[in-house]
Design a protein around this motif. Sequence first.
Motif, mmCIF file in Angstrom:
data_model
loop_
_atom_site.group_PDB
_atom_site.id
_atom_site.type_symbol
_atom_site.label_atom_id
_atom_site.label_comp_id
_atom_site.label_asym_id
_atom_site.label_seq_id
_atom_site.Cartn_x
_atom_site.Cartn_y
_atom_site.Cartn_z
ATOM 1 N N LEU A 117 0.826 -1.204 0.000
ATOM 2 C CA LEU A 117 0.000 0.000 0.000
ATOM 3 C C LEU A 117 0.862 1.257 0.000
ATOM 4 N N ARG A 118 1.988 1.222 0.696
ATOM 5 C CA ARG A 118 2.902 2.370 0.679
ATOM 6 C C ARG A 118 3.459 2.593 -0.725
ATOM 7 N N ARG A 119 3.784 1.508 -1.411
ATOM 8 C CA ARG A 119 4.300 1.639 -2.775
ATOM 9 C C ARG A 119 3.240 2.193 -3.719
ATOM 10 N N VAL A 120 2.001 1.731 -3.539
ATOM 11 C CA VAL A 120 0.904 2.250 -4.364
ATOM 12 C C VAL A 120 0.715 3.737 -4.113
ATOM 13 N N ALA A 121 0.727 4.135 -2.833
ATOM 14 C CA ALA A 121 0.558 5.545 -2.489
ATOM 15 C C ALA A 121 1.699 6.393 -3.053
ATOM 16 N N LYS A 122 2.921 5.881 -2.996
ATOM 17 C CA LYS A 122 4.065 6.608 -3.538
ATOM 18 C C LYS A 122 3.951 6.754 -5.045
ATOM 19 N N PHE A 123 3.545 5.681 -5.728
ATOM 20 C CA PHE A 123 3.381 5.733 -7.177
ATOM 21 C C PHE A 123 2.286 6.717 -7.560
ATOM 22 N N ASN A 124 1.231 6.775 -6.746
ATOM 23 C CA ASN A 124 0.115 7.682 -7.009
ATOM 24 C C ASN A 124 0.366 9.094 -6.511
ATOM 25 N N ARG A 125 1.541 9.302 -5.857
ATOM 26 C CA ARG A 125 1.886 10.609 -5.299
ATOM 27 C C ARG A 125 0.845 11.073 -4.296
ATOM 28 N N ARG A 126 0.487 10.159 -3.431
ATOM 29 C CA ARG A 126 -0.494 10.451 -2.385
ATOM 30 C C ARG A 126 0.200 10.426 -1.031
ATOM 31 N N ASP A 127 -0.130 11.387 -0.197
ATOM 32 C CA ASP A 127 0.430 11.460 1.151
ATOM 33 C C ASP A 127 -0.526 10.799 2.127
ATOM 34 N N VAL A 128 -0.075 9.712 2.704
ATOM 35 C CA VAL A 128 -0.866 8.978 3.687
ATOM 36 C C VAL A 128 -0.120 9.021 5.018
ATOM 37 N N SER A 129 -0.795 9.437 6.058
ATOM 38 C CA SER A 129 -0.148 9.606 7.357
ATOM 39 C C SER A 129 0.161 8.256 7.994
ATOM 40 N N GLU A 130 1.137 8.283 8.884
ATOM 41 C CA GLU A 130 1.482 7.078 9.626
ATOM 42 C C GLU A 130 0.320 6.620 10.495
ATOM 43 N N ALA A 131 -0.464 7.601 10.963
ATOM 44 C CA ALA A 131 -1.619 7.243 11.796
ATOM 45 C C ALA A 131 -2.620 6.400 11.020
ATOM 46 N N ASP A 132 -2.784 6.702 9.726
ATOM 47 C CA ASP A 132 -3.709 5.919 8.901
ATOM 48 C C ASP A 132 -3.213 4.483 8.738
ATOM 49 N N TYR A 133 -1.900 4.338 8.495
ATOM 50 C CA TYR A 133 -1.352 2.984 8.393
ATOM 51 C C TYR A 133 -1.497 2.232 9.718
ATOM 52 N N GLU A 134 -1.332 2.967 10.815
ATOM 53 C CA GLU A 134 -1.467 2.332 12.128
ATOM 54 C C GLU A 134 -2.902 1.870 12.366
ATOM 55 N N LEU A 135 -3.860 2.701 11.951
ATOM 56 C CA LEU A 135 -5.268 2.317 12.094
ATOM 57 C C LEU A 135 -5.580 1.093 11.237
ATOM 58 N N PHE A 136 -4.968 1.043 10.055
ATOM 59 C CA PHE A 136 -5.170 -0.121 9.188
ATOM 60 C C PHE A 136 -4.605 -1.381 9.835
ATOM 61 N N ARG A 137 -3.392 -1.274 10.391
ATOM 62 C CA ARG A 137 -2.794 -2.425 11.059
ATOM 63 C C ARG A 137 -3.637 -2.842 12.257
ATOM 64 N N GLN A 138 -4.177 -1.852 12.964
ATOM 65 C CA GLN A 138 -5.011 -2.155 14.122
ATOM 66 C C GLN A 138 -6.270 -2.909 13.698
ATOM 67 N N HIS A 139 -6.847 -2.489 12.570
ATOM 68 C CA HIS A 139 -8.033 -3.180 12.055
ATOM 69 C C HIS A 139 -7.698 -4.630 11.701
ATOM 70 N N CYS A 140 -6.555 -4.831 11.053
ATOM 71 C CA CYS A 140 -6.143 -6.186 10.674
ATOM 72 C C CYS A 140 -5.923 -7.061 11.899
ATOM 73 N N LYS A 141 -5.295 -6.484 12.925
ATOM 74 C CA LYS A 141 -5.036 -7.255 14.136
ATOM 75 C C LYS A 141 -6.325 -7.581 14.877
ATOM 76 N N THR A 142 -7.278 -6.641 14.815
ATOM 77 C CA THR A 142 -8.574 -6.900 15.449
ATOM 78 C C THR A 142 -9.284 -8.060 14.763
ATOM 79 N N LYS A 143 -9.271 -8.031 13.419
ATOM 80 C CA LYS A 143 -9.876 -9.134 12.682
ATOM 81 C C LYS A 143 -9.164 -10.452 12.961
ATOM 82 N N GLN A 144 -7.842 -10.378 13.121
ATOM 83 C CA GLN A 144 -7.080 -11.589 13.414
ATOM 84 C C GLN A 144 -7.464 -12.146 14.783
ATOM 85 N N SER A 145 -7.649 -11.254 15.759
ATOM 86 C CA SER A 145 -8.043 -11.708 17.091
ATOM 87 C C SER A 145 -9.416 -12.344 17.071
#
Length: 610
Positions: A332-360
């Motif tokens: 996703l970081r590579r896609v955002a870089k290719f698209n020249r989009r700025d995505v905050s670290e907080a957004d990636y953290e929220l995404f990881r948190q969502h994935c971990k919640t689903k995993q639990s």
Amino acid sequence: MEAFAEQSRADRADHQSAGYCYQWQYVRGSGRERTAEHTDTFRRHPRRGASADMAMDFEEILVKCGDSHRYQYMLLALYGLLMFIVSRHYFAQNVIGFVPDHWCYHEQLENRSYAEIAAIYAPFERPSCTRLASINKDGGNATASDEPCNRWIYHYDHGFISMNADLNWVCDDAYKARVGQSLFFVGSMCGTLLFGLLGDRIGRIRAVVLANWCGFLGDSATIFAESLVTFSASRFVSGLAAEANSYLMFILVLEYVSPTMRSVGLNLTMCIFYCLGLICASWQAVWLGSWRSFMVWTALPQLLVTGFYFLIQESAQWLVTRHDFDGAELRLRRVAKFNRRDVSEADYELFRQHCKTKQSEARSQMSLQKQARLVDSLKLPRLRLRLIYVMVIFSIVTLCYNTMSRNVEGLSISPFVMFILFALTLPPSGIFQTQVQKHFGRKFTSVVSMTATGLMTAATGILLTFWTQPNATVMVCLLLMCRFGISVTTGSTMQISTELMPTCVRSSGLAVIHVTGAALSFISPFILHLDTYFRAASSIITCLLLLLSAWICLLLSETRNKKLPLTLAEGEEFGRGERMFDFIRGFEKEDEHNLSAGTNEKLMGDKRTY
């Protein structure tokens, strides 16, 4: 006032550093956001251990990284290139197996025109395989010989020397070409299943590359085939890539693009480039003049697909289902870089948190998606029934497509010209399908196209039954209309089948339905053979099959503007409570919970507080 604002910002920063964050509050049913001017309080949630409402799922993070930008356009361009290559690879089977008009050689037939030779052989029951003992100078009183024919005179279509003519696989040896071509479809069945399973094991992009290498090796080996054994083996290897490479890439593009690009971009790209591939293959075969040269130019472009491995990111959704959250975030970081989009670290953290919640949640239910297999979906009643419906519909549509595509006998038109005419129906059918899906949805498009095509096919067959000497032009126009309809049906069926499959088993699930479709297609020649007894038999059977598939399609769920299922559990709950004709009411009254036209294009799950 400025001091008060500065103090408020400072207080908010303190809250965030203490582990809290602010979110906008979404007002249910209002289609608006309540901003700071409309409310005097913000909803606060702890950053660590936050609830599921605060997490950011894959669809939301993909929108931030860009789901309709530069990377997606590059994906569509590469998908178009693959469709161009795939159409040539699949069409090569028809080109090399074409049997031109031929007659048994006799020295007295030299220096005669093809029309004169045809007239001399006309009185015989098997003019292509009857050896002549003697012929008068005027061509009359030709007598047949009891000796078998071992040399032929060929009337090459546009000067193209096919494999059958080059190897003299005609008459008593005609079965050799059919055996090799049958093994091509056997290879297609095996390759579809093999690479479908590999797509869910090692990833989509690796499976696509491996499939095209099989196609390259098989087509290359075919060039040197001289016997039935070598030809059959090479066609089997070539067939491994016949279906697998196209639908695996379809899945990969589907999982990275927005719903609008799914309907418009995918369908138009496939139709236009597949059409160009067929037209190019037809005229290139005529230009090259030899089936071996044509196979060289069919095999070499497949090597270009190896470069996809360095250009295309592996499916992030698939990595999530394998619990490789680091890998999914990296893509996703590579896609955002290719698209020249700025995505905050907080957004990636929220995404990881969502994935971990689903995993639990998955662990608590003892159903880790890393272990999810297609057979596991059969344990869930609603998902099992839906997969059976999809398999039946896809198999019927594939059978009808192959039956209608081969139903061109009796036309005094070059097969090269006929394939070009069929190819020209693909772009308009893709545009039509795109517009209907955009405004009315996948289910409506599938049901209506199946019904209309079935009725039109039956009407054409019945008309030709009572029209004993049909005009070739009228017959071609009728067949092209039916071909247009079945193209729309096939495209819409492919899309709704793909979207209804949970991501974790999407590749293997599509592999199974492609295998069943290919297996059922073996009976298409027998359906066409019924026309010798009743001219409209195949048309009526095709009509009944399409009407049956339309009725079954009514039992499926609509996927337009819905969050597609990732896990088996989501697949089980997808479409729960939806009735058979809700898709009609769906476009009569727009959903009240859509935020805006832009949000309507985004696949949303359940409405949540923002």
